[in-house]
Design an enzyme around this catalytic site. Sequence first.
Site, PDB file in Angstrom:
ATOM      1  N   ASN A   1       0.833  -1.213   0.000  1.00 17.54           N
ATOM      2  CA  ASN A   1       0.000   0.000   0.000  1.00 17.54           C
ATOM      3  C   ASN A   1       0.856   1.246   0.000  1.00 17.54           C
ATOM      4  OD1 ASN A   1      -0.454   2.023   2.422  1.00 17.54           O
ATOM      5  ND2 ASN A   1       0.196   0.075   3.324  1.00 17.54           N
TER       6      ASN A   1
ATOM      7  N   CYS B   1       5.564   5.079   8.871  1.00 18.95           N
ATOM      8  CA  CYS B   1       5.025   4.941   7.515  1.00 18.95           C
ATOM      9  C   CYS B   1       6.194   5.143   6.533  1.00 18.95           C
ATOM     10  CB  CYS B   1       3.936   5.986   7.268  1.00 18.95           C
ATOM     11  SG  CYS B   1       3.338   5.943   5.561  1.00 18.95           S
TER      12      CYS B   1
ATOM     13  N   GLY C   1      -3.405  -6.640  11.314  1.00 15.96           N
ATOM     14  CA  GLY C   1      -3.962  -5.721  10.324  1.00 15.96           C
ATOM     15  C   GLY C   1      -4.390  -6.435   9.063  1.00 15.96           C
TER      16      GLY C   1
HETATM   17  C1  SIN Z   1      -0.883   5.128   4.862  1.00 11.97           C
HETATM   18  O1  SIN Z   1      -1.964   5.626   5.165  1.00 11.97           O
HETATM   19  O2  SIN Z   1      -0.217   5.645   3.966  1.00 11.97           O
HETATM   20  C2  SIN Z   1      -0.348   3.908   5.555  1.00 11.97           C
HETATM   21  C3  SIN Z   1       0.072   4.242   6.918  1.00 11.97           C
HETATM   22  C4  SIN Z   1       1.368   3.656   7.330  1.00 11.97           C
HETATM   23  O3  SIN Z   1       2.065   3.008   6.552  1.00 11.97           O
HETATM   24  O4  SIN Z   1       1.731   3.855   8.487  1.00 11.97           O
END
Ligand code: SIN
Length: 296
Positions: A73, A128, A262
């Site tokens: 992601n 992140c 998660g």
């Molecule tokens: C995101 O919303 O970009 C993911 C959050 C994360 O990786 O901590």
Amino acid sequence: MLPRLRSGTVHVGGVSLDNHLILAAGILGTTGASLARMLENGAGGVVTKSIGPYPCEGHTGPCVVEVDGGVLNAMGLPNPSRDFADELPLLEGKPVIASIYGGSAEEFSTVAGWFAEKVVAVELNLSCPHAAGYGASLGADPRLVGECTRAVSSLGIPVWVKLTPNVTDIAACGLAAERGGASAIVAINTVKAMRISPELRRPVLGNRFGGLSGKAIFPIAVRCVYDLYEACTVPIIGCGGIATARDVLEMMMAGAAAVEIGTGVKDNPRIFRDIGADLYSADGIPADELVGCAHD
Ligand code: SIN
């Protein structure tokens, strides 16, 4: 035969939970209703989607792609900022941890202040891997980890610090969080990664690179928890690819006092009940007997 754990209230990182299994930040954490549903589905506590100092729409898509063994992601920290407080009345009195981020210690402190009275703890997203100026941009530097942790812990609320595996020495970051007053360390956030489409000759994600979660990163998470347990004294909450009771036990033996789940929720929204059914029994042993036992 695998050991079974005694069920009952779990005290970890300044918080009381219904069991050792916590919903990780980023999954079904954007509304009060979805967080409440995860608690009804057996989560011992829930962590919200990360909330920052300004509303954010996130990265240009595609933002999520399934890969072998997990999910990649690059959401880009989308969130409504302070307005997220509107989601919390539904969860009053429940074990809700607010994941927060900022670009400096001051911003972390400001965001934490908005939610301090409304949640049982805050989790600092210093990890992140794909948000310029946020997350791992700060969390890869132990000095900044210490500064941000200190700024929030001075508010007098339990502070969990979620660390990035994308460093050479995660224990140095853990120690910085501990010295800054962290009540717990959460390890790990996603592993920086990318895929390229051979058809399109382009990176698959709009942001080009993102963070890998799911089963593929479980061994990395176990190693990070093991390293942190050797160096730190605050409780460690294991996170990364956990999908079964066996995984939970392995994380505990590496040093985790509780775990966050998660990506496993994507495949099975009832995962907390299912793991709980395999993990606990009336004549189970106290978790303390297992936490860190692989170090002996
Ligand atoms: C995101 O919303 O970009 C993911 C959050 C994360 O990786 O901590």
